[in-house]
Motif scaffolding. Structure first.
Motif, PDB file in Angstrom:
ATOM      1  N   TRP A 442       0.827  -1.194   0.000  1.00  0.00           N
ATOM      2  CA  TRP A 442       0.000   0.000   0.000  1.00  0.00           C
ATOM      3  C   TRP A 442       0.873   1.259   0.000  1.00  0.00           C
ATOM      4  CZ3 TRP A 442      -5.533   0.301   0.635  1.00  0.00           C
ATOM      5  CH2 TRP A 442      -6.168  -0.951   0.564  1.00  0.00           C
ATOM      6  N   THR A 443       1.681   1.387  -1.005  1.00  0.00           N
ATOM      7  CA  THR A 443       2.547   2.571  -1.095  1.00  0.00           C
ATOM      8  C   THR A 443       1.756   3.841  -1.413  1.00  0.00           C
ATOM      9  OG1 THR A 443       2.969   2.031  -3.425  1.00  0.00           O
ATOM     10  CG2 THR A 443       4.563   1.229  -1.795  1.00  0.00           C
ATOM     11  N   THR A 444       0.505   3.676  -1.815  1.00  0.00           N
ATOM     12  CA  THR A 444      -0.343   4.842  -2.134  1.00  0.00           C
ATOM     13  C   THR A 444      -1.065   5.399  -0.905  1.00  0.00           C
ATOM     14  OG1 THR A 444      -2.086   3.258  -2.717  1.00  0.00           O
ATOM     15  CG2 THR A 444      -0.744   4.142  -4.519  1.00  0.00           C
ATOM     16  N   LEU A 445      -0.923   4.725   0.237  1.00  0.00           N
ATOM     17  CA  LEU A 445      -1.589   5.178   1.461  1.00  0.00           C
ATOM     18  C   LEU A 445      -0.693   6.197   2.165  1.00  0.00           C
ATOM     19  CD1 LEU A 445      -4.011   4.822   3.358  1.00  0.00           C
ATOM     20  CD2 LEU A 445      -2.791   2.934   4.463  1.00  0.00           C
ATOM     21  N   PRO A 446      -1.087   7.476   2.218  1.00  0.00           N
ATOM     22  CA  PRO A 446      -0.219   8.511   2.796  1.00  0.00           C
ATOM     23  C   PRO A 446       0.024   8.302   4.292  1.00  0.00           C
ATOM     24  CG  PRO A 446      -2.034   9.486   1.531  1.00  0.00           C
ATOM     25  CD  PRO A 446      -2.356   8.038   1.716  1.00  0.00           C
ATOM     26  N   LEU A 447       1.251   8.520   4.711  1.00  0.00           N
ATOM     27  CA  LEU A 447       1.555   8.426   6.130  1.00  0.00           C
ATOM     28  C   LEU A 447       0.790   9.471   6.930  1.00  0.00           C
ATOM     29  CD1 LEU A 447       5.415   7.758   6.209  1.00  0.00           C
ATOM     30  CD2 LEU A 447       3.596   6.254   7.029  1.00  0.00           C
ATOM     31  N   SER A 448       0.596  10.634   6.338  1.00  0.00           N
ATOM     32  CA  SER A 448      -0.143  11.682   7.039  1.00  0.00           C
ATOM     33  C   SER A 448      -1.557  11.200   7.369  1.00  0.00           C
ATOM     34  CB  SER A 448      -0.208  12.956   6.201  1.00  0.00           C
ATOM     35  OG  SER A 448      -0.774  12.694   4.929  1.00  0.00           O
ATOM     36  N   PHE A 449      -2.172  10.473   6.441  1.00  0.00           N
ATOM     37  CA  PHE A 449      -3.513   9.937   6.683  1.00  0.00           C
ATOM     38  C   PHE A 449      -3.494   8.957   7.853  1.00  0.00           C
ATOM     39  CE2 PHE A 449      -6.545   6.477   6.100  1.00  0.00           C
ATOM     40  CZ  PHE A 449      -7.748   7.162   6.004  1.00  0.00           C
ATOM     41  N   LEU A 450      -2.494   8.092   7.892  1.00  0.00           N
ATOM     42  CA  LEU A 450      -2.393   7.120   8.978  1.00  0.00           C
ATOM     43  C   LEU A 450      -2.236   7.810  10.323  1.00  0.00           C
ATOM     44  CD1 LEU A 450      -0.141   4.229   7.613  1.00  0.00           C
ATOM     45  CD2 LEU A 450      -2.615   4.266   7.922  1.00  0.00           C
ATOM     46  N   PHE A 451      -1.337   8.777  10.381  1.00  0.00           N
ATOM     47  CA  PHE A 451      -1.082   9.458  11.651  1.00  0.00           C
ATOM     48  C   PHE A 451      -2.285  10.279  12.103  1.00  0.00           C
ATOM     49  CE2 PHE A 451       3.684   9.519  10.428  1.00  0.00           C
ATOM     50  CZ  PHE A 451       3.794   8.184  10.795  1.00  0.00           C
ATOM     51  N   GLU A 452      -3.080  10.766  11.159  1.00  0.00           N
ATOM     52  CA  GLU A 452      -4.301  11.499  11.513  1.00  0.00           C
ATOM     53  C   GLU A 452      -5.413  10.558  11.967  1.00  0.00           C
ATOM     54  OE1 GLU A 452      -3.708  15.029   8.148  1.00  0.00           O
ATOM     55  OE2 GLU A 452      -5.032  13.331   7.818  1.00  0.00           O
ATOM     56  N   THR A 453      -5.464   9.357  11.366  1.00  0.00           N
ATOM     57  CA  THR A 453      -6.572   8.440  11.600  1.00  0.00           C
ATOM     58  C   THR A 453      -6.370   7.557  12.828  1.00  0.00           C
ATOM     59  OG1 THR A 453      -6.989   8.373   9.217  1.00  0.00           O
ATOM     60  CG2 THR A 453      -8.006   6.649  10.549  1.00  0.00           C
ATOM     61  N   LEU A 454      -5.156   7.061  13.003  1.00  0.00           N
ATOM     62  CA  LEU A 454      -4.896   6.168  14.127  1.00  0.00           C
ATOM     63  C   LEU A 454      -4.999   6.913  15.451  1.00  0.00           C
ATOM     64  CD1 LEU A 454      -1.874   4.145  12.699  1.00  0.00           C
ATOM     65  CD2 LEU A 454      -4.160   3.247  13.188  1.00  0.00           C
ATOM     66  N   GLN A 455      -5.527   6.246  16.447  1.00  0.00           N
ATOM     67  CA  GLN A 455      -5.685   6.836  17.774  1.00  0.00           C
ATOM     68  C   GLN A 455      -4.347   6.801  18.515  1.00  0.00           C
ATOM     69  OE1 GLN A 455      -8.692   4.871  20.043  1.00  0.00           O
ATOM     70  NE2 GLN A 455      -8.612   6.286  21.743  1.00  0.00           N
ATOM     71  N   PRO A 456      -4.060   7.818  19.326  1.00  0.00           N
ATOM     72  CA  PRO A 456      -2.837   7.753  20.141  1.00  0.00           C
ATOM     73  C   PRO A 456      -2.907   6.574  21.102  1.00  0.00           C
ATOM     74  CG  PRO A 456      -3.755   9.975  20.160  1.00  0.00           C
ATOM     75  CD  PRO A 456      -4.780   9.085  19.519  1.00  0.00           C
ATOM     76  N   LEU A 457      -1.776   5.940  21.326  1.00  0.00           N
ATOM     77  CA  LEU A 457      -1.707   4.847  22.285  1.00  0.00           C
ATOM     78  C   LEU A 457      -2.017   5.391  23.680  1.00  0.00           C
ATOM     79  CD1 LEU A 457      -1.038   1.821  22.212  1.00  0.00           C
ATOM     80  CD2 LEU A 457       1.312   2.404  22.812  1.00  0.00           C
ATOM     81  N   GLN A 458      -2.953   4.758  24.356  1.00  0.00           N
ATOM     82  CA  GLN A 458      -3.424   5.248  25.653  1.00  0.00           C
ATOM     83  C   GLN A 458      -2.971   4.331  26.783  1.00  0.00           C
ATOM     84  OE1 GLN A 458      -5.160   8.047  26.288  1.00  0.00           O
ATOM     85  NE2 GLN A 458      -5.232   8.654  24.139  1.00  0.00           N
ATOM     86  N   PRO A 459      -2.884   4.875  27.998  1.00  0.00           N
ATOM     87  CA  PRO A 459      -2.550   4.017  29.136  1.00  0.00           C
ATOM     88  C   PRO A 459      -3.738   3.156  29.523  1.00  0.00           C
ATOM     89  CG  PRO A 459      -3.080   6.210  29.913  1.00  0.00           C
ATOM     90  CD  PRO A 459      -3.107   6.274  28.407  1.00  0.00           C
ATOM     91  N   ARG A 460      -3.453   2.039  30.159  1.00  0.00           N
ATOM     92  CA  ARG A 460      -4.489   1.201  30.748  1.00  0.00           C
ATOM     93  C   ARG A 460      -4.314   1.287  32.262  1.00  0.00           C
ATOM     94  NH1 ARG A 460      -4.027   1.224  25.214  1.00  0.00           N
ATOM     95  NH2 ARG A 460      -5.285  -0.402  24.238  1.00  0.00           N
ATOM     96  N   TYR A 461      -5.440   1.417  32.967  1.00  0.00           N
ATOM     97  CA  TYR A 461      -5.371   1.657  34.407  1.00  0.00           C
ATOM     98  C   TYR A 461      -5.628   0.391  35.209  1.00  0.00           C
ATOM     99  CZ  TYR A 461      -5.130   6.653  33.510  1.00  0.00           C
ATOM    100  OH  TYR A 461      -4.728   7.893  33.085  1.00  0.00           O
ATOM    101  N   TYR A 462      -4.862   0.249  36.288  1.00  0.00           N
ATOM    102  CA  TYR A 462      -5.000  -0.868  37.211  1.00  0.00           C
ATOM    103  C   TYR A 462      -5.153  -0.326  38.628  1.00  0.00           C
ATOM    104  CZ  TYR A 462      -3.334  -3.842  33.392  1.00  0.00           C
ATOM    105  OH  TYR A 462      -3.204  -4.497  32.192  1.00  0.00           O
ATOM    106  N   SER A 463      -6.049  -0.938  39.391  1.00  0.00           N
ATOM    107  CA  SER A 463      -6.170  -0.590  40.802  1.00  0.00           C
ATOM    108  C   SER A 463      -4.917  -1.089  41.520  1.00  0.00           C
ATOM    109  CB  SER A 463      -7.411  -1.246  41.412  1.00  0.00           C
ATOM    110  OG  SER A 463      -8.584  -0.780  40.788  1.00  0.00           O
ATOM    111  N   ILE A 464      -4.280  -0.231  42.266  1.00  0.00           N
ATOM    112  CA  ILE A 464      -3.042  -0.600  42.954  1.00  0.00           C
ATOM    113  C   ILE A 464      -3.364  -1.585  44.074  1.00  0.00           C
ATOM    114  CG2 ILE A 464      -1.156   0.276  44.381  1.00  0.00           C
ATOM    115  CD1 ILE A 464      -1.252   2.857  42.757  1.00  0.00           C
ATOM    116  N   SER A 465      -2.632  -2.707  44.112  1.00  0.00           N
ATOM    117  CA  SER A 465      -2.929  -3.776  45.074  1.00  0.00           C
ATOM    118  C   SER A 465      -1.971  -3.779  46.258  1.00  0.00           C
ATOM    119  CB  SER A 465      -2.892  -5.141  44.366  1.00  0.00           C
ATOM    120  OG  SER A 465      -1.627  -5.364  43.760  1.00  0.00           O
TER     121      SER A 465
END
Length: 705
Positions: A442-465
């Protein structure tokens, strides 16, 4: 010591100083010196700025950026916290506010903002609610409108960045014409498994409606209980676009227009930096790399593992309190990063550095600059999440072959076909590209489109034990590792991203079934050569899930599975207080899991705590898959003991629930039924009783979907 003889001239001095000068004539030389130094200091203080150290009239220039000087014509609109002024200065037609805890609302807001511009020419500002003063929303003029995309989490709580709006809404309710000029649209994100489903949306929209605002279309709600958030958003967005057509906006054919510029270049060095979208706030600490200590496996049962590990706070600046949450920032597995780069035909540029430059002032880059594709896809973007049906339609325009485009459109245009596809395969972005174009890249898929579309990696929360009293510099984490197998002609597995990342980080051997092996991860120590083990990025988030201040307060603790984590901390802290002679109240612990021999976590620890606490601790268990016995869930045990639970609450006990939201909701029902039957109360009276306990902090829940 030599006598100090100085000619004292008093003619020009203040009369108030004469007594001091006369004292100089009659005191010792040491006292004279001290008094003289005092006089000189006083004289210097009184004449500063008039006789010496006169202020430089151009002093403030040293602290100005060149682009902010008095002769500069650059607009300062970006610095204002008044949203009405920002819209007017920027020539915007609308503002799209987002309130997000996990990033989904932010992603939806950005997507809506792009489509408003490209499809209808609506110039919309996408705005973090915390960037503007909520009071200024009332100043938005009639010729503009505001969109609110708001998430609800926990016990009907607003996201952290919605705090300002939440406080202001209380004032709006008290003024029947506070927002009479405001035209708005509202969409909420929630989960119907929770008791307070989409409460934030309802509270905000109700206040607006009661205070004179005009809702351009009825509010709508997304329900994530069955994974329907994306589809619900698409349905609402269709209504928004129908509104635009009715307002006279001309719809254009969609043509992709990037909002960022990607530039590869020599001389740039890619670095692994912290996530750019995390904000240190009153509730969240900064992100720090923390080493893992004391990792052990609590149980393994088929495709499920549960691990306990501790994060060493060492000499870091962050701390925690018993009951807080820890946010873990995962990375994406090696296989998925490589699969995506291969699908894009960019393996050869994997480690090349590039920069990301926004093309307008409303765009916030999701990744740092300079960085590399490997770092961006591994540490900053969600590439393992399932691809939405809307994304299939967007990607189709960049398909490398007519066949690939036709396939994407067939799935994207039919909800039924899309649901059949996702029921038999976990469709990540890389897998989608390989499915649609298996013999091409998929060389025709712009990187700018990917970076705009993909969600930022988010933290996952855990209750401290762990307890901050017992282990102030160690954070305990209890993580269940689940790998969901999707049946079909080509079975695939959905690996829990953060749980598998944690399992990999502990360096414990994976005992999962061969079909659900642990993915491999590239761990980094952020250029810290001093580490003696794997480090992971984490931050602490404050919680209201706290023990009562008085240790003699009785406790009712209700947990299922890893919901036991914070109660492990509560009980160890109470046991310590008991051991040193402090009065400790009665504790009633309800705990449920599948089987007593396979997933009863911390069983030996609980036995020791019960031995140490004696009759102060009573443990009531429920097992849903014990052989030869009827299925019993923790809410069933609560129902059996509900009269005792209500009695303890009436006597001042504090109740805590931790686990899945569905379980917590059923616990609420069991207790409310007991209250109604035992006290002869109606539905409204029962609700008032439970709401009163929750408002006083006597009934708390820490639940998830």
């Amino acid at each position: 010591m030599a006598t100090l003889n100085l000619p004292l001239q008093t003619n020009d001095l203040s009369p108030s100083l004469l007594p001091l000068l006369q004292a100089l004539q009659t005191t010792s030389s040491t006292d004279r010196l001290a008094i003289l130094l005092f006089l000189l200091s006083t004289f210097g203080y009184l004449t500063r700025g008039r006789v010496w150290a006169k202020p430089d009239p151009n002093y403030d220039v040293y602290f100005q950026r060149p682009q902010e000087g008095p002769n500069c014509t650059t607009s300062k609109a970006s610095a204002t916290r008044n949203i009405a002024k920002r819209l007017a200065d920027g020539g915007y037609d609308a503002v799209i506010f987002w309130g997000s805890q996990s990033g989904t609302s932010e992603r939806f807001a950005e997507a809506l903002g792009r489509e408003c511009g490209t499809r209808f020419g609506v110039h919309a500002l996408v705005a973090d609610l915390s960037d503007f003063d909520a009071e200024s929303i009332a100043e938005i003029s009639k010729d503009k409108f505001a969109v609110f995309i708001l998430s609800t989490y926990g016990e009907g709580d607003p996201s952290d960045n919605t705090a300002g709006l939440w406080d202001w809404i209380k004032k709006v309710k008290e003024n029947s014409s506070a927002v009479r000029e405001l035209r708005y649209l509202a969409f909420g994100l929630g989960n119907s498994n929770y008791k307070y489903y989409n409460r934030v949306l309802d509270v905000v929209a109700d206040a607006f409606d009661a205070s004179g605002a005009t809702a351009l279309i009825p509010r709508q709600k997304a329900d994530d209980a069955n994974g329907g958030t994306e589809e619900d958003f698409q349905s609402w967005k269709d209504d928004v676009f129908a509104l635009f057509r009715g307002m006279g906006y001309e719809e254009k054919s969609i043509k992709y227009q990037p909002s960022i510029k990607i530039e590869f270049g020599e001389g740039q060095e890619a670095k692994h930096t912290l996530p750019v979208h995390h904000q240190h706030s009153a509730t969240c600490s900064t992100i720090v790399p923390l080493p893992i200590k004391n990792a052990r496996e609590l149980f393994t049962a088929g495709d499920r593992n549960c691990v306990h590990l501790e994060l060493d706070l060492g000499h870091s600046d962050i701390g925690y309190k018993t009951g807080d949450h820890v946010g873990i920032w995962p990375s994406n597995p090696d296989q998925e990063v490589t699969r995506l780069l291969e699908a894009l035909g960019l393996q050869h540029r994997r480690h090349e550095a590039f920069t990301v430059t926004p093309l307008d002032d409303s765009t916030k880059p999701k990744i740092p600059s300079p960085t590399s594709l490997d770092t961006a896809f591994r540490h900053h973007l969600e590439i393992c999440a399932p691809v939405s049906r809307k994304a299939l339609l967007d990607i189709a325009q960049f398909a490398p072959t007519p066949e690939a485009k036709a396939l994407l459109l067939s799935y994207g245009q039919s909800r039924e076909q899309y649901e059949r596809l996702t029921a038999t395969m976990h469709i990540t972005l890389a897998r989608l590209l390989q499915l649609a174009g298996p013999s091409t890249t998929w060389t025709t898929l712009p990187l700018s489109f990917l970076f705009e579309t993909l969600q930022p990696l988010q933290p996952r929360y855990y209750s401290i034990s762990s307890s901050s009293v017992i282990s102030p510099r160690r954070i305990g984490i209890t993580a269940l590792v689940v790998n969901k197998c999707i049946p079909g002609t080509s079975p695939s597995t959905i690996h829990g991203l953060t749980s598998n990342y944690l399992l990999s980080s502990t360096r414990l051997p994976s005992n999962a079934l061969p079909s659900t092996h642990t993915p491999s991860y590239t761990h980094t120590n952020l250029n810290d050569a001093t580490t003696d083990g794997t480090k992971i990025l984490a931050h602490v988030r404050k919680s209201k899930f706290k023990l009562p201040i008085t240790s003699s307060t009785p406790l009712i603790l209700i947990a299922a599975g890893t919901g036991l984590a914070p109660f492990r901390a509560f009980l160890t802290e109470r046991a310590k207080l008991h051991s040193i002679g402090k009065p400790v109240g009665k504790m009633l612990l309800f705990f449920g899991c599948r089987h007593p021999s396979s997933d009863y976590i911390y069983e030996s620890e609980l036995a020791k705590l019960q031995s140490a606490l004696g009759d102060k601790l009573e443990i009531i268990t429920a097992f849903s898959r014990e052989e030869g016995k009827k299925r019993m869930y923790v809410q069933d045990r609560v129902g059996q003991e509900s009269s005792r639970v209500v009695e303890m609450l009436d006597q001042g006990a504090s109740l805590y629930v931790c686990g899945k939201a569905g379980m917590a909701r059923e616990v609420d029902v069991k207790i409310e039924e007991a209250v109604g039957a035992g006290k002869g109360l109606g539905e409204k009276e029962v609700k008032a009783w439970t709401d009163g306990l929750k408002k006083r902090g006597k009934w708390r829940a820490d639940v998830w979907g």
